[in-house]
Structure formats: C-alpha cells, structure tokens
Write a protein that holds these residues in place. Sequence first.
Motif, PDB file in Angstrom:
ATOM      1  N   UNK A 229       2.423   7.542   6.979  1.00  0.00           N
ATOM      2  CA  UNK A 229       1.846   6.258   6.396  1.00  0.00           C
ATOM      3  C   UNK A 229       0.932   6.474   5.540  1.00  0.00           C
ATOM      4  N   UNK A 230       0.650   7.618   5.099  1.00  0.00           N
ATOM      5  CA  UNK A 230      -0.140   8.065   3.569  1.00  0.00           C
ATOM      6  C   UNK A 230       1.127   7.613   2.440  1.00  0.00           C
ATOM      7  N   UNK A 231       1.377   9.168   2.381  1.00  0.00           N
ATOM      8  CA  UNK A 231       3.036   9.225   1.954  1.00  0.00           C
ATOM      9  C   UNK A 231       3.529   7.960   1.494  1.00  0.00           C
ATOM     10  N   UNK A 232       3.539   6.779   2.179  1.00  0.00           N
ATOM     11  CA  UNK A 232       3.934   5.671   2.137  1.00  0.00           C
ATOM     12  C   UNK A 232       3.280   4.625   1.739  1.00  0.00           C
ATOM     13  N   UNK A 233       1.877   4.376   1.618  1.00  0.00           N
ATOM     14  CA  UNK A 233       0.382   3.669   1.326  1.00  0.00           C
ATOM     15  C   UNK A 233       0.796   4.235  -0.051  1.00  0.00           C
ATOM     16  N   UNK A 234       0.789   6.057  -0.677  1.00  0.00           N
ATOM     17  CA  UNK A 234       0.626   6.681  -2.169  1.00  0.00           C
ATOM     18  C   UNK A 234       1.693   5.880  -2.809  1.00  0.00           C
ATOM     19  N   UNK A 235       3.284   5.952  -1.985  1.00  0.00           N
ATOM     20  CA  UNK A 235       4.229   5.086  -2.898  1.00  0.00           C
ATOM     21  C   UNK A 235       3.746   3.559  -2.947  1.00  0.00           C
ATOM     22  N   UNK A 236       3.458   2.716  -1.496  1.00  0.00           N
ATOM     23  CA  UNK A 236       3.687   1.310  -2.284  1.00  0.00           C
ATOM     24  C   UNK A 236       2.414   1.017  -3.435  1.00  0.00           C
ATOM     25  N   UNK A 237       1.112   1.854  -3.710  1.00  0.00           N
ATOM     26  CA  UNK A 237       0.423   2.082  -4.879  1.00  0.00           C
ATOM     27  C   UNK A 237       0.903   2.216  -5.921  1.00  0.00           C
ATOM     28  N   UNK A 238       1.628   3.629  -5.895  1.00  0.00           N
ATOM     29  CA  UNK A 238       2.277   3.508  -7.363  1.00  0.00           C
ATOM     30  C   UNK A 238       3.780   2.292  -7.850  1.00  0.00           C
ATOM     31  N   UNK A 239       3.674   1.509  -6.927  1.00  0.00           N
ATOM     32  CA  UNK A 239       4.632   0.424  -7.334  1.00  0.00           C
ATOM     33  C   UNK A 239       4.544  -0.830  -7.342  1.00  0.00           C
ATOM     34  N   UNK A 240       3.035  -0.905  -6.804  1.00  0.00           N
ATOM     35  CA  UNK A 240       2.311  -2.054  -7.094  1.00  0.00           C
ATOM     36  C   UNK A 240       1.785  -2.427  -8.617  1.00  0.00           C
ATOM     37  N   UNK A 241       1.340  -0.587  -8.926  1.00  0.00           N
ATOM     38  CA  UNK A 241       0.699  -0.789 -10.642  1.00  0.00           C
ATOM     39  C   UNK A 241       1.844  -0.904 -11.400  1.00  0.00           C
ATOM     40  N   UNK A 242       2.668   0.051 -10.972  1.00  0.00           N
ATOM     41  CA  UNK A 242       3.864  -0.694 -11.634  1.00  0.00           C
ATOM     42  C   UNK A 242       4.913  -1.742 -12.512  1.00  0.00           C
ATOM     43  N   UNK A 243       4.541  -2.945 -11.229  1.00  0.00           N
ATOM     44  CA  UNK A 243       5.525  -3.854 -11.184  1.00  0.00           C
ATOM     45  C   UNK A 243       3.668  -5.021 -11.841  1.00  0.00           C
ATOM     46  N   UNK A 244       3.157  -4.171 -11.635  1.00  0.00           N
ATOM     47  CA  UNK A 244       1.836  -5.671 -12.288  1.00  0.00           C
ATOM     48  C   UNK A 244       1.990  -6.327 -11.055  1.00  0.00           C
ATOM     49  N   UNK A 245       1.748  -6.225  -9.654  1.00  0.00           N
ATOM     50  CA  UNK A 245       1.413  -7.061  -9.055  1.00  0.00           C
ATOM     51  C   UNK A 245       1.081  -7.476  -8.030  1.00  0.00           C
ATOM     52  N   UNK A 246      -0.587  -6.664  -8.920  1.00  0.00           N
ATOM     53  CA  UNK A 246      -1.942  -6.594  -7.442  1.00  0.00           C
ATOM     54  C   UNK A 246      -2.178  -8.738  -7.648  1.00  0.00           C
ATOM     55  N   UNK A 247      -2.114  -9.105  -8.187  1.00  0.00           N
ATOM     56  CA  UNK A 247      -2.791 -10.290  -8.268  1.00  0.00           C
ATOM     57  C   UNK A 247      -2.179 -11.041  -7.700  1.00  0.00           C
ATOM     58  N   UNK A 248      -0.473 -11.127  -7.342  1.00  0.00           N
ATOM     59  CA  UNK A 248       0.378 -11.974  -5.968  1.00  0.00           C
ATOM     60  C   UNK A 248      -0.107 -11.218  -5.036  1.00  0.00           C
TER      61      UNK A 248
END
Length: 305
Positions: A164-183
């Motif tokens: 689960x920690x690995x999945x959260x780290x992967x999602x966080x990296x993807x979210x920053x890369x996609x600039x998806x935080x506001x949505x």
Amino acid sequence: MENQANETELSIPEAVLLGHALASRVADNMGIRAFFIKGPASVIQGLRLPRTSADVDVFVSTAELEAMLSGLRERGWRGRPVDPDNTTFPKHSVTVDHPEWPCCIDVHFRFPGMEKAPNSCYDVMWANTEQFELAGQEMRVPSKALGTVILALHALRSPHVPACRQELEFLAHHTKWQSAVPTILDISTATESLAAMRPFLEDLLPQNAAVEWPDASTEWRNRVMAKEPGSARLIAIAQAPLREKPKMLFRAVFPAPEVHLSRDIYSDMSLLGRLKSHRDRWARFLSAAPRIARDLSPLRRATAK
C-alpha cells in the motif's frame, strides 16, 4: 477427457477480463449505470504498476444494487457468505461468485473514506467517468483523477502494508507529473473524502493552499486503526453501548457459521470442522495479541481523555 477439461478452464487473468465484459453487458441490458474501478483498466491508464487482478470490481448506485445482483444471479452468480456483523465495518460491497469461474465479482455501492451520502456521492463519481475499451467491449471507468482518489483511499486503509505504501508513492509521483492535484482535490471535496485523503494530499498541495481539513469519521479511523485480525471487532465492542456489549462479546467468541465461510467458502461446517475453525481462529488471535494491543493503544488514550 480430463486433459480437455483442464485446457478449457479459464485462467484468472482471462476470467477477470471476461468478467468485466459480462458485468458490463448485464448492466447495459438492464439500463444500469455501472462503472469499473481498480482492475486492469487502472493499469492501462498508468495509475498502477503492472499487476494481476484477482476479481472484478463494479460500482453501481444503491438504488440499482439489487437489480445488478439480480441480473448476475440470472447468469449463475451467487452471493458469498458474509459476516453478519454490520457494526464492526459497515458493508460497502456485495461479493458474488460462480462455480465455473475462478474469480469473483465485487459489486460496490459505496466506498470507504467517501463520507457523502452514497447516492449523492455516486452522482459525483459518475460525472467523473469515461468510456474505455476492455475485453473488446466499451465500458465506463473512472477518469484518471477519480481513479487516483479511489486507489489512494484503498491504499490509505492500510498504510502500514508495504504494498500500500508503494502504491501511494506511485500515485503521488503520477499525480505530480500529471498536475492533477486541483482536480483530485475537487473530487475529494465533492465526495467528502478530504479527511481520509489528507495524508496523501497534504504533501502534494502548494504550501500556501488553504484547505479546511475535516475530522475523519469513526468508521474511517477504525479502519485505519485495525491492523490485525480481531482488532476491528475489539474496537467495535469497546465503542458499543453497554447494553450491546454482551451480545457482541458472545458473537466474537462463538461466531456464526458465515464468519468461517466468509474466510473460506469450502470450510467444513460439521461439528468437528467448526471446532477446528474455532481453534484456528483463536490461534490467529493469540498470535496477533501483542500487535492488537498496540493497535488499541490510540483508542485507550482517546477514552482516557
């Protein structure tokens, strides 16, 4: 003949893909708004590292839950036994299986961590779905932003688990890369999942972001607190009204047969088989007792205040 039978058996990856197509066809034929969460679509969307899904996760509104289950039952799918205790963790899905399929279908009608009323929450989620082709069929899946919220909430239930920690780290990296935080923040706000999403979102937001973080619900706090077998039930007993504690204690010590069957549908329910299941259950509990005591320490501190 035996070799031919073995050759025609579905593998789990095949069954999961075909299960998506089957559930999608059932929903379409009955006019049910259904979309598919997690699973192979999330891998293709780039939200998850490659992995093999073991079941099909389909989401419907509470109003259409029974219709979806009825459609699956007409095709030979049957409800699996479940723990009748709906107090420890309120149910959020119904699992069905089929004697000729190696995977299950989980029909979700709410998602833990999303505190908005289920039907209102579903409307927000449906508005954030998109068409996707899987197993040669068009079906609806979450947008990448909603998919991130769902996967993050799923992992945040058990942040102590390495996967689960690995999945959260992967999602966080993807979210920053996609600039998806506001949505993602908008969806979290609209579904009232900000409290549960806070550990994931807080480090991704700009330092000057003004977010009013609500308190997490008791259900969510309990989910995160319960890390070992048995701790969830002890937490529920500790929080229950005094008049309900004796019945809950009795059921914890002498569980209904469905409790054993929910763990293993092929459990032996003869007297000797149930005694063995009780023995194994107590062995698991005693082995985990030191860790359960650690899990319950925040609850004891909260009660002492």
